[in-house]
Design a protein around this motif. Structure first.
Motif, PDB file in Angstrom:
ATOM      1  N   PHE A  76       0.956  -1.158   0.331  1.00 56.61           N
ATOM      2  CA  PHE A  76       0.200  -0.392  -0.245  1.00 56.61           C
ATOM      3  C   PHE A  76       0.697   1.288  -0.055  1.00 56.61           C
ATOM      4  N   MET A  77       1.961   1.166   0.403  1.00 54.21           N
ATOM      5  CA  MET A  77       2.511   1.984   0.709  1.00 54.21           C
ATOM      6  C   MET A  77       3.807   2.812  -0.524  1.00 54.21           C
ATOM      7  N   LEU A  78       4.131   1.609  -1.438  1.00 57.47           N
ATOM      8  CA  LEU A  78       5.079   1.708  -2.826  1.00 57.47           C
ATOM      9  C   LEU A  78       3.778   1.894  -3.644  1.00 57.47           C
ATOM     10  N   ILE A  79       1.985   1.376  -3.177  1.00 56.39           N
ATOM     11  CA  ILE A  79       1.206   2.300  -4.470  1.00 56.39           C
ATOM     12  C   ILE A  79       0.992   3.925  -4.849  1.00 56.39           C
ATOM     13  N   PHE A  80       1.098   4.456  -3.686  1.00 61.23           N
ATOM     14  CA  PHE A  80       0.717   5.524  -3.894  1.00 61.23           C
ATOM     15  C   PHE A  80       2.328   6.761  -3.369  1.00 61.23           C
ATOM     16  N   LEU A  81       2.828   5.879  -2.494  1.00 57.88           N
ATOM     17  CA  LEU A  81       3.880   7.075  -2.637  1.00 57.88           C
ATOM     18  C   LEU A  81       5.021   7.331  -3.905  1.00 57.88           C
ATOM     19  N   THR A  82       4.864   5.765  -4.611  1.00 58.70           N
ATOM     20  CA  THR A  82       5.815   5.980  -5.502  1.00 58.70           C
ATOM     21  C   THR A  82       5.474   6.804  -6.635  1.00 58.70           C
ATOM     22  N   PRO A  83       4.380   6.903  -6.647  1.00 60.52           N
ATOM     23  CA  PRO A  83       3.944   8.232  -8.665  1.00 60.52           C
ATOM     24  C   PRO A  83       4.242   9.553  -7.789  1.00 60.52           C
ATOM     25  N   PHE A  84       4.118   9.436  -6.659  1.00 60.18           N
ATOM     26  CA  PHE A  84       4.265  10.286  -5.593  1.00 60.18           C
ATOM     27  C   PHE A  84       5.232  11.367  -5.708  1.00 60.18           C
ATOM     28  N   PHE A  85       6.576  10.263  -5.549  1.00 56.30           N
ATOM     29  CA  PHE A  85       8.364  10.390  -5.515  1.00 56.30           C
ATOM     30  C   PHE A  85       8.669  10.864  -7.154  1.00 56.30           C
ATOM     31  N   ILE A  86       8.078   9.663  -7.954  1.00 53.51           N
ATOM     32  CA  ILE A  86       8.481   9.617  -9.550  1.00 53.51           C
ATOM     33  C   ILE A  86       8.011  11.632 -10.427  1.00 53.51           C
ATOM     34  N   LEU A  87       6.687  11.465  -9.460  1.00 53.66           N
ATOM     35  CA  LEU A  87       6.542  13.273 -10.344  1.00 53.66           C
ATOM     36  C   LEU A  87       7.268  13.804  -9.738  1.00 53.66           C
ATOM     37  N   GLN A  88       7.437  13.947  -8.422  1.00 54.15           N
ATOM     38  CA  GLN A  88       8.497  15.395  -7.638  1.00 54.15           C
ATOM     39  C   GLN A  88       9.908  15.068  -8.409  1.00 54.15           C
ATOM     40  N   LEU A  89      11.162  13.422  -8.361  1.00 58.62           N
ATOM     41  CA  LEU A  89      11.261  13.683  -9.375  1.00 58.62           C
ATOM     42  C   LEU A  89      11.677  14.605 -10.402  1.00 58.62           C
ATOM     43  N   LYS A  94      13.535  18.413 -14.021  1.00 52.47           N
ATOM     44  CA  LYS A  94      12.894  19.214 -15.544  1.00 52.47           C
ATOM     45  C   LYS A  94      13.044  20.486 -15.851  1.00 52.47           C
ATOM     46  N   ALA A  95      12.662  21.127 -14.110  1.00 54.73           N
ATOM     47  CA  ALA A  95      11.874  22.173 -14.153  1.00 54.73           C
ATOM     48  C   ALA A  95      12.712  22.818 -12.594  1.00 54.73           C
ATOM     49  N   GLY A  96      13.770  22.379 -11.987  1.00 58.99           N
ATOM     50  CA  GLY A  96      14.097  22.965 -10.413  1.00 58.99           C
ATOM     51  C   GLY A  96      12.639  22.829  -9.604  1.00 58.99           C
ATOM     52  N   GLN A  97      11.411  22.386  -9.864  1.00 56.80           N
ATOM     53  CA  GLN A  97      10.979  22.792  -8.704  1.00 56.80           C
ATOM     54  C   GLN A  97       9.752  21.376  -8.189  1.00 56.80           C
ATOM     55  N   SER A  98       9.865  20.835  -7.159  1.00 57.95           N
ATOM     56  CA  SER A  98       8.561  20.137  -6.081  1.00 57.95           C
ATOM     57  C   SER A  98       7.792  21.368  -7.049  1.00 57.95           C
ATOM     58  N   ILE A  99       6.714  20.204  -5.913  1.00 60.70           N
ATOM     59  CA  ILE A  99       5.243  20.664  -6.023  1.00 60.70           C
ATOM     60  C   ILE A  99       4.747  21.703  -5.080  1.00 60.70           C
ATOM     61  N   GLY A 100       5.355  21.403  -4.038  1.00 59.84           N
ATOM     62  CA  GLY A 100       5.567  22.825  -3.506  1.00 59.84           C
ATOM     63  C   GLY A 100       6.156  23.855  -3.660  1.00 59.84           C
ATOM     64  N   LYS A 101       7.366  23.980  -4.731  1.00 51.87           N
ATOM     65  CA  LYS A 101       7.712  25.011  -5.287  1.00 51.87           C
ATOM     66  C   LYS A 101       6.728  25.308  -6.564  1.00 51.87           C
ATOM     67  N   TYR A 102       7.101  24.711  -7.476  1.00 51.23           N
ATOM     68  CA  TYR A 102       5.799  25.217  -8.580  1.00 51.23           C
ATOM     69  C   TYR A 102       4.906  25.953  -7.816  1.00 51.23           C
ATOM     70  N   LEU A 103       3.118  25.487  -6.946  1.00 48.80           N
ATOM     71  CA  LEU A 103       2.250  25.879  -6.231  1.00 48.80           C
ATOM     72  C   LEU A 103       3.215  27.372  -5.923  1.00 48.80           C
ATOM     73  N   LEU A 104       3.798  27.549  -5.359  1.00 44.25           N
ATOM     74  CA  LEU A 104       4.761  29.174  -4.657  1.00 44.25           C
ATOM     75  C   LEU A 104       5.601  29.714  -6.249  1.00 44.25           C
ATOM     76  N   LYS A 105       5.362  29.217  -6.892  1.00 48.69           N
ATOM     77  CA  LYS A 105       6.174  30.070  -8.034  1.00 48.69           C
ATOM     78  C   LYS A 105       7.846  30.154  -8.001  1.00 48.69           C
ATOM     79  N   ILE A 106       8.213  29.589  -7.435  1.00 48.17           N
ATOM     80  CA  ILE A 106       9.502  29.434  -7.656  1.00 48.17           C
ATOM     81  C   ILE A 106      10.385  28.367  -7.809  1.00 48.17           C
ATOM     82  N   LYS A 107      12.010  28.503  -8.300  1.00 50.76           N
ATOM     83  CA  LYS A 107      11.948  27.296  -9.022  1.00 50.76           C
ATOM     84  C   LYS A 107      13.345  27.810  -8.794  1.00 50.76           C
TER      85      LYS A 107
END
Length: 196
Positions: A76-89, A94-107
């Motif tokens: 269960f941990m792998l099912i939900f955390l793997t896509p989250f970490f892959i998206l963050q990576l 590609k953009a120098g932004q994590s999800i939090g940085k993207y939402l706050l428009k910093i990079k």
């Protein structure tokens, strides 16, 4: 005070062509960087909670052996955390932004204005930094145990303090305008965090 940086806005061009052109960029505020980190932590905890809830539901409805229950928890941990970490990576590479940085428009950018990529943003700023921080905390604990003969209970009480020494130092560095709000992570990866 704005920080002078080379032109980083057009990633499709060769940066050697822009060696004479400079633009002003605005540094990300400490509060934006802290908020971005908090957003990332909240998202991580959210996915951990969903995984745990699904595990609990599965545990209630299916009485299996303990080893199968433990395997189900990790699945269960792998099912939900793997896509989250892959998206963050992907976003950080590609953009120098994590999800939090993207939402706050910093990079994150390199000091020469380029995107740090996977090596600069993920390997150096995240993995290498937190590995060094963990080793430092471990060595500090070992120092207190073996050299100063400190009671193990005292070490266990102070253990969380040791783990947060470097992040606390980085937090203080965020407010230093004369060093362009660069933290130890930024010095390690030769980066700076700016507003997009």
């Amino acid at each position: 005070m704005p920080y002078i940086q080379k032109d980083f806005s057009k990633n499709i061009y060769d940066y050697d062509d822009f060696h004479d052109s400079e633009i002003e960029v605005k540094l990300a505020s400490p509060w934006e960087r802290i908020a971005a980190h908090i957003i990332n932590c909240i998202l991580f905890l959210f996915f951990c909670c969903i995984s745990s809830l699904l595990y609990i539901v599965q545990y209630i409805f299916q009485q299996e052996s303990e080893s199968i229950d433990e395997i189900a928890f990790y699945i269960f941990m792998l099912i939900f955390l793997t896509p989250f970490f892959i998206l963050q990576l992907i976003m950080m590479s590609k953009a120098g932004q994590s999800i939090g940085k993207y939402l706050l428009k910093i990079k994150v950018i390199k000091l020469d204005g380029r995107n740090p990529g996977f090596v600069g943003t993920v390997l150096i700023r995240e993995i290498m930094f937190y590995t060094i921080s963990g080793i430092f905390s471990y060595l500090l604990i070992e120092f207190y145990i073996y050299l100063l003969n400190v009671d193990m209970l005292a070490v266990l009480i102070l253990n969380p303090v040791y783990g947060y020494l470097i992040p606390l130092f980085c937090l203080v560095m965020l407010f230093r305008v004369d060093t362009n709000r660069r933290t130890l992570q930024d010095y390690l990866a030769k980066t700076i965090v700016i507003k997009v």
